[in-house]
Design a protein around this motif. Structure first.
Motif, PDB file in Angstrom:
ATOM      1  N   GLY A 164       0.822  -1.203   0.000  1.00 51.97           N
ATOM      2  CA  GLY A 164       0.000   0.000   0.000  1.00 51.97           C
ATOM      3  C   GLY A 164       0.853   1.247   0.000  1.00 51.97           C
ATOM      4  O   GLY A 164       2.085   1.201   0.115  1.00 51.97           O
ATOM      5  N   ARG A 165       0.179   2.387  -0.110  1.00 53.48           N
ATOM      6  CA  ARG A 165       0.885   3.662  -0.224  1.00 53.48           C
ATOM      7  C   ARG A 165       1.707   3.965   1.022  1.00 53.48           C
ATOM      8  O   ARG A 165       2.759   4.614   0.941  1.00 53.48           O
ATOM      9  CB  ARG A 165      -0.128   4.785  -0.473  1.00 53.48           C
ATOM     10  N   ALA A 166       1.254   3.534   2.196  1.00 53.88           N
ATOM     11  CA  ALA A 166       1.994   3.813   3.427  1.00 53.88           C
ATOM     12  C   ALA A 166       3.391   3.210   3.389  1.00 53.88           C
ATOM     13  O   ALA A 166       4.346   3.791   3.923  1.00 53.88           O
ATOM     14  CB  ALA A 166       1.223   3.285   4.638  1.00 53.88           C
ATOM     15  N   VAL A 167       3.529   2.048   2.762  1.00 48.04           N
ATOM     16  CA  VAL A 167       4.850   1.412   2.648  1.00 48.04           C
ATOM     17  C   VAL A 167       5.765   2.284   1.794  1.00 48.04           C
ATOM     18  O   VAL A 167       6.913   2.570   2.159  1.00 48.04           O
ATOM     19  CB  VAL A 167       4.723   0.003   2.052  1.00 48.04           C
ATOM     20  N   GLU A 168       5.250   2.721   0.647  1.00 44.44           N
ATOM     21  CA  GLU A 168       6.049   3.540  -0.256  1.00 44.44           C
ATOM     22  C   GLU A 168       6.408   4.881   0.379  1.00 44.44           C
ATOM     23  O   GLU A 168       7.538   5.374   0.264  1.00 44.44           O
ATOM     24  CB  GLU A 168       5.282   3.769  -1.556  1.00 44.44           C
ATOM     25  N   LEU A 169       5.456   5.492   1.087  1.00 47.78           N
ATOM     26  CA  LEU A 169       5.707   6.798   1.679  1.00 47.78           C
ATOM     27  C   LEU A 169       6.727   6.695   2.812  1.00 47.78           C
ATOM     28  O   LEU A 169       7.573   7.586   2.975  1.00 47.78           O
ATOM     29  CB  LEU A 169       4.405   7.405   2.189  1.00 47.78           C
ATOM     30  N   ALA A 170       6.666   5.628   3.598  1.00 44.27           N
ATOM     31  CA  ALA A 170       7.661   5.444   4.666  1.00 44.27           C
ATOM     32  C   ALA A 170       9.064   5.338   4.066  1.00 44.27           C
ATOM     33  O   ALA A 170      10.036   5.885   4.608  1.00 44.27           O
ATOM     34  CB  ALA A 170       7.333   4.200   5.492  1.00 44.27           C
ATOM     35  N   ARG A 171       9.180   4.649   2.931  1.00 43.65           N
ATOM     36  CA  ARG A 171      10.490   4.538   2.273  1.00 43.65           C
ATOM     37  C   ARG A 171      10.962   5.888   1.746  1.00 43.65           C
ATOM     38  O   ARG A 171      12.146   6.238   1.858  1.00 43.65           O
ATOM     39  CB  ARG A 171      10.394   3.520   1.137  1.00 43.65           C
ATOM     40  N   ARG A 172      10.037   6.651   1.164  1.00 43.55           N
ATOM     41  CA  ARG A 172      10.421   7.977   0.658  1.00 43.55           C
ATOM     42  C   ARG A 172      10.900   8.877   1.802  1.00 43.55           C
ATOM     43  O   ARG A 172      11.891   9.596   1.666  1.00 43.55           O
ATOM     44  CB  ARG A 172       9.223   8.640  -0.030  1.00 43.55           C
ATOM     45  N   LEU A 173      10.183   8.871   2.898  1.00 44.60           N
ATOM     46  CA  LEU A 173      10.587   9.673   4.042  1.00 44.60           C
ATOM     47  C   LEU A 173      11.957   9.248   4.552  1.00 44.60           C
ATOM     48  O   LEU A 173      12.786  10.086   4.932  1.00 44.60           O
ATOM     49  CB  LEU A 173       9.548   9.563   5.163  1.00 44.60           C
ATOM     50  N   ALA A 174      12.211   7.933   4.582  1.00 44.22           N
ATOM     51  CA  ALA A 174      13.500   7.435   5.055  1.00 44.22           C
ATOM     52  C   ALA A 174      14.641   7.927   4.169  1.00 44.22           C
ATOM     53  O   ALA A 174      15.699   8.342   4.653  1.00 44.22           O
ATOM     54  CB  ALA A 174      13.484   5.913   5.115  1.00 44.22           C
ATOM     55  N   HIS A 175      14.438   7.877   2.848  1.00 42.72           N
ATOM     56  CA  HIS A 175      15.489   8.325   1.942  1.00 42.72           C
ATOM     57  C   HIS A 175      15.679   9.844   1.997  1.00 42.72           C
ATOM     58  O   HIS A 175      16.777  10.357   1.748  1.00 42.72           O
ATOM     59  CB  HIS A 175      15.175   7.885   0.513  1.00 42.72           C
ATOM     60  N   ALA A 176      14.608  10.567   2.343  1.00 43.91           N
ATOM     61  CA  ALA A 176      14.717  12.025   2.436  1.00 43.91           C
ATOM     62  C   ALA A 176      15.326  12.471   3.757  1.00 43.91           C
ATOM     63  O   ALA A 176      15.819  13.595   3.860  1.00 43.91           O
ATOM     64  CB  ALA A 176      13.337  12.659   2.272  1.00 43.91           C
ATOM     65  N   ALA A 177      15.306  11.605   4.778  1.00 41.38           N
ATOM     66  CA  ALA A 177      15.782  11.975   6.107  1.00 41.38           C
ATOM     67  C   ALA A 177      17.307  11.961   6.177  1.00 41.38           C
ATOM     68  O   ALA A 177      17.975  11.179   5.501  1.00 41.38           O
ATOM     69  CB  ALA A 177      15.200  11.034   7.161  1.00 41.38           C
ATOM     70  N   GLU A 178      17.833  12.820   7.029  1.00 45.31           N
ATOM     71  CA  GLU A 178      19.259  12.780   7.334  1.00 45.31           C
ATOM     72  C   GLU A 178      19.533  11.563   8.216  1.00 45.31           C
ATOM     73  O   GLU A 178      18.614  10.996   8.816  1.00 45.31           O
ATOM     74  CB  GLU A 178      19.662  14.064   8.079  1.00 45.31           C
ATOM     75  N   PRO A 179      20.821  11.129   8.285  1.00 42.00           N
ATOM     76  CA  PRO A 179      21.130  10.005   9.182  1.00 42.00           C
ATOM     77  C   PRO A 179      20.619  10.264  10.601  1.00 42.00           C
ATOM     78  O   PRO A 179      20.800  11.324  11.159  1.00 42.00           O
ATOM     79  CB  PRO A 179      22.662   9.941   9.139  1.00 42.00           C
ATOM     80  N   ARG A 180      19.920   9.260  11.125  1.00 40.07           N
ATOM     81  CA  ARG A 180      19.360   9.266  12.484  1.00 40.07           C
ATOM     82  C   ARG A 180      18.176  10.223  12.662  1.00 40.07           C
ATOM     83  O   ARG A 180      17.673  10.404  13.754  1.00 40.07           O
ATOM     84  CB  ARG A 180      20.465   9.619  13.477  1.00 40.07           C
ATOM     85  N   GLU A 181      17.737  10.875  11.554  1.00 39.73           N
ATOM     86  CA  GLU A 181      16.567  11.746  11.620  1.00 39.73           C
ATOM     87  C   GLU A 181      15.306  10.902  11.435  1.00 39.73           C
ATOM     88  O   GLU A 181      15.276   9.993  10.604  1.00 39.73           O
ATOM     89  CB  GLU A 181      16.654  12.815  10.528  1.00 39.73           C
ATOM     90  N   ILE A 182      14.267  11.205  12.207  1.00 39.16           N
ATOM     91  CA  ILE A 182      13.008  10.464  12.137  1.00 39.16           C
ATOM     92  C   ILE A 182      11.937  11.399  11.583  1.00 39.16           C
ATOM     93  O   ILE A 182      11.595  12.407  12.213  1.00 39.16           O
ATOM     94  CB  ILE A 182      12.586   9.946  13.528  1.00 39.16           C
ATOM     95  N   LEU A 183      11.415  11.075  10.396  1.00 43.08           N
ATOM     96  CA  LEU A 183      10.358  11.870   9.772  1.00 43.08           C
ATOM     97  C   LEU A 183       9.047  11.108   9.835  1.00 43.08           C
ATOM     98  O   LEU A 183       8.989   9.915   9.503  1.00 43.08           O
ATOM     99  CB  LEU A 183      10.717  12.183   8.309  1.00 43.08           C
ATOM    100  N   LEU A 184       7.977  11.789  10.257  1.00 43.37           N
ATOM    101  CA  LEU A 184       6.657  11.175  10.409  1.00 43.37           C
ATOM    102  C   LEU A 184       5.719  11.715   9.337  1.00 43.37           C
ATOM    103  O   LEU A 184       5.690  12.924   9.072  1.00 43.37           O
ATOM    104  CB  LEU A 184       6.055  11.489  11.782  1.00 43.37           C
ATOM    105  N   GLY A 185       4.916  10.807   8.746  1.00 42.09           N
ATOM    106  CA  GLY A 185       3.845  11.229   7.869  1.00 42.09           C
ATOM    107  C   GLY A 185       2.720  11.861   8.670  1.00 42.09           C
ATOM    108  O   GLY A 185       2.636  11.706   9.898  1.00 42.09           O
ATOM    109  N   PRO A 186       1.798  12.567   8.007  1.00 42.35           N
ATOM    110  CA  PRO A 186       0.760  13.311   8.735  1.00 42.35           C
ATOM    111  C   PRO A 186      -0.160  12.426   9.571  1.00 42.35           C
ATOM    112  O   PRO A 186      -0.566  12.816  10.665  1.00 42.35           O
ATOM    113  CB  PRO A 186      -0.004  14.040   7.621  1.00 42.35           C
ATOM    114  N   GLN A 187      -0.527  11.243   9.078  1.00 38.30           N
ATOM    115  CA  GLN A 187      -1.450  10.409   9.860  1.00 38.30           C
ATOM    116  C   GLN A 187      -0.743   9.797  11.063  1.00 38.30           C
ATOM    117  O   GLN A 187      -1.343   9.636  12.132  1.00 38.30           O
ATOM    118  CB  GLN A 187      -2.062   9.314   8.983  1.00 38.30           C
TER     119      GLN A 187
END
Length: 784
Positions: free
Chosen positions: A364-387
């Motif tokens: 589902g889209r949540a899997v893809e979005l979590a991967r995109r956020l991970a690649h956009a994050a700096e090392p050790r940075e945690i990015l959360l989607g809106p939901q």
């Protein structure tokens, strides 16, 4: 056939029914005979066990009288006279303590997963300390000690079997707990060192040895045994013999997911490795493997499932295959536990299709979005989607973050916290209704004070119905008592006695020590001990509360608990058979009270009566549902704060808020397959459904009428008044959550079949339209 339980408080079961508790002497006599079930026991042996040195001159008459009473309770043929004594004529398989011996013997004759499964079955027999309610009987203390030792041996054997199956990091928390509880048991320390070493934590493994040596030398004056010393030397030289065997996945003993695909809202943790730079390929491989094992350990510790993937880009799914109502918070907690060398981390929540029999588990889209956020994050940075942010907003401190990879605002998780962002609603609003319930609690408290005894009362109701709010209001009324609090949690290290420590501070976690601590407080001033979410309580903690409630004397004390009805699935006897224990059922609010709650939460508002009524009806008397619906409408700007007042110009379409969806999904995932199937089929017709039509959709081997009974008991559905076959979901939002969990393709097929059943009445058109709309949403499929 009767079943006798000694591995916990003495309990007698006849099928699903728990027989009323016996009087103390009968209970002691039965326990003494059960430990020798099927064997001859002399009268003198029974007298020595039950009456001891204080036996009266008429003890033989007393014994015969108690035997007669046992026959009245259990059946005349159960206790057989065989001069000069008796035989308890029951199969050893009917006695859990004797069944334990058989299972341990069978486990020792097997290996691998079969051994582990058998040991899990043996350990599942324990519902608390053995013979917990007979601790004052000298004969029982001896047997209780032996059975408790068998439990610990079985646990050691299970840990050894799981280490042999390649499970390492996930065993560390349990081993650390067991070592803390049994500091002189060297085998547990060996297992902890081995698990740490195999999890890539060599330094921690050596530190565990140092801790073992310090404890043994300072407290016992002895050096560690040769096995422990040899293991330390093998770790120092990184002996190849310590290498972990190929990993075998554990067999779940808690919940069995449905084998068919389903739609679920889950939280996905994505991890992307930091840039490799000029690392040597072998060094890079080792670093990636260590980080992968760290992710697996953190995810599994919080109930997540790591999906297959490349070592430099992994995902873990929380809330599948079995739903978790706190899946988002678990994922974020796991993210914060990842080591400093981890790469970017992304966490997103959304609807996925879960297939327990497929790889990957979730799509589902949540899997893809979590991967995109991970690649956009700096090392050790945690990015959360809106939901995800919506679901953890009260427990995580965040900062807004602009991420080009997604089309909405992301949030940078800064820290876990007790207080986070809150919606602009009046969450401190006055309690609505509940006057009768508050008075009932006051009566029980006053009785405890007047009698200088302990009273135990459990407020029971579904999630969100207002149990905690009622307790808060009740304690605010008490100026003449000391209140202490603890909350049971669904998982985590030290969860078993965490509520006790929260309430009393560091105290020895034994029943007698806890009782003395409670009594000491209650003698100074009347005591109210509040323990919330008892449906998550460890059986040992439930045993402790029952011990305190039963044996406390000379102290004014109220033990006030809250629980969902699921408590009685694992503990059917809770609050039954005791004159000082009771339950208080908390019902949904009335329609008028729901409207009052809407007004209280919003404060000044100009909502049309139609909108207020729509929100109140959708929540169906559940205060949490009202609050979450309003919060979602505020976040989506359907409710707007203008000129100091809340207003809207439209009748909102109410989707299920993600918090409520998670709560409901966790409830329905606890159902057995046929109950869940009936609920799925019922949701196709609507909030109100006809059992005969559901039977027409169900397979022939499913008895719909029989499955509706437990669904009613669990307060998921209710009979419609004045009809034989009409039923309704207890909440519109429950029906919507169940319906949304059915795959769209399956929904379309069921709508078409229901349309055929309704063709004779001419009511089939809606269901044909729904089927077509769902197929249109799916688009062209290979078989069409």
């Amino acid at each position: 056939m009767l079943e006798f339980r000694l591995l916990g408080p003495l309990e007698i079961r006849d099928g699903d029914r728990v027989l009323p508790p016996l009087a103390p002497k009968q209970r002691a006599l039965l326990a003494a005979m059960l430990l020798r079930a099927g064997q001859f026991v002399s009268k003198q042996r029974l007298i020595d066990d039950v009456w001891g040195e204080d036996a009266p001159l008429t003890v033989t008459n007393s014994l015969e009288n108690q035997i007669w009473r046992l026959r009245q309770a259990l059946g005349r043929d159960v206790v057989v006279t065989r001069s000069p004594g008796y035989v308890l004529d029951v199969d050893p398989e009917q006695v859990d303590a004797l069944r334990l011996d058989r299972l341990l013997s069978r486990a020792r004759a097997t290996t691998g997963e079969e051994k582990a499964t058998t040991l899990r079955e043996a350990l599942a027999l324990f519902s608390g300390p053995p013979l917990a309610d007979l601790e004052d009987e000298p004969f029982a203390r001896v047997h209780a000690g032996r059975l408790a030792e068998l439990e610990l041996v079985a646990r050691e054997e299970l840990l050894a079997a799981e280490l042999d199956l390649g499970r390492n990091a996930e065993l560390v928390p349990e081993l650390e707990r067991l070592v803390a509880e049994n500091p002189y048991r060297e085998r547990l320390r060996e297992q902890l060192m081995l698990a740490l070493y195999r999890a890539g934590r060599q330094a921690d493994a050596l530190a565990a040895y140092h801790d073992a040596r310090t404890t043994l030398t300072e407290e016992l004056g002895t050096e560690p045994g040769e096995d422990l010393q040899q293991l330390q030397r093998a770790i120092l030289r990184q002996d190849e013999a310590l290498r972990a065997p190929p990993r075998a996945e554990p067999v779940s003993v808690v919940a069995t997911p449905l084998p068919r695909p389903s739609r679920k809202t889950v939280t996905v943790l994505g991890w992307a490795a930091a840039a490799a730079g000029g690392d040597d390929p072998e060094a890079l491989r080792g670093r990636l493997d260590r980080q992968t094992e760290s992710l697996r350990a953190a995810a599994e510790r919080h109930g997540g499932v790591v999906e297959p993937g490349t070592p430099d880009a992994l995902t873990a799914v929380f809330g599948a295959p079995t739903a978790l109502e706190d899946h988002a918070l678990r994922a974020v907690r796991a993210a914060f536990e990842l080591p400093d060398g981890a790469g970017g981390i992304g966490v997103d929540t959304g609807e996925v299709l879960v297939d327990p029999a497929a790889q990957p588990l979730a799509v589902g889209r949540a899997v893809e979005l979590a991967r995109r956020l991970a690649h956009a994050a700096e090392p050790r940075e945690i990015l959360l989607g809106p939901q995800t942010h919506w679901l953890v907003r009260d427990a995580v401190t965040v900062e807004p973050a602009r991420v080009e990879a997604i089309d909405s605002t992301a949030y940078r998780a800064v820290a876990l916290s007790d207080e986070g962002e809150r919606r602009a609603l009046r969450l401190d609003s006055p309690l609505v209704g509940r006057a009768r319930e508050r008075e009932a609690l006051r009566v029980v408290f006053d009785d405890a004070v007047a009698a200088q005894r302990c009273r135990l009362i459990t407020v029971v109701g579904p999630g969100g119905v207002g149990k905690s709010r009622l307790v808060q209001a009740f304690t605010q009324d008490l100026s003449d008592a000391t209140a202490i609090r603890g909350r049971c949690v669904s998982y985590g290290e030290g969860a078993a006695f965490r509520p006790l420590i929260e309430a009393l501070g560091e105290v020895e976690a034994t029943a007698s020590a806890a009782r003395h601590a409670f009594e000491s407080l209650a003698r100074e001033r009347p005591l109210v001990a509040i323990f919330e979410d008892l449906h998550w309580a460890d059986p040992r903690f439930l045993d402790l509360l029952e011990h305190v409630a039963t044996l406390s004397r000379g102290a004014s004390m109220l033990i006030l608990c809250t629980a969902r009805p699921e408590l009685f699935e694992s503990r059917p006897s809770w609050s039954s058979g005791s004159l000082n224990a009771s339950c208080l059922a908390l019902e949904p609010l009335s329609p008028e009270e729901s409207l009052e709650l809407v007004d209280n939460l919003l404060g000044e508002a100009d909502l049309p009566a139609l909108v207020r009524g729509h929100i109140a009806r959708s929540a169906d008397g559940n205060p949490l549902f009202v609050e979450e619906l309003l919060g979602m409408l505020v976040d989506r700007e359907i409710l707007r704060h203008e000129g100091g007042r809340w207003t809207t110009s439209e009748l909102p379409t109410l989707a299920v808020p993600p918090t409520i969806q998670a709560l409901v999904a966790a409830r329905i995932d606890r159902l057995v397959d046929d109950q869940r199937l009936v609920l799925d089929l019922a949701s196709i017709e609507g909030t109100v459904f006809d059992a005969l039509r559901v039977a027409g959709l169900a397979p022939e081997n499913v008895d719909v009428e029989a499955q509706l009974v437990p669904l009613i008991r669990r307060e998921l559905v209710r009979p419609e008044p004045g009809t034989e076959s009409r039923f309704a979901f207890r909440h519109q939002l429950v029906r919507d959550a169940v319906y949304a969990s059915v795959p769209k393709r399956t929904r379309a097929e069921l709508h078409e079949r229901l349309a055929e059943l309704l063709a004779a009445s001419g009511d089939e058109e809606y269901h044909r339209e729904r089927a077509q709309a769902l197929r249109n949403e799916l688009g062209p499929l290979p078989d069409r």
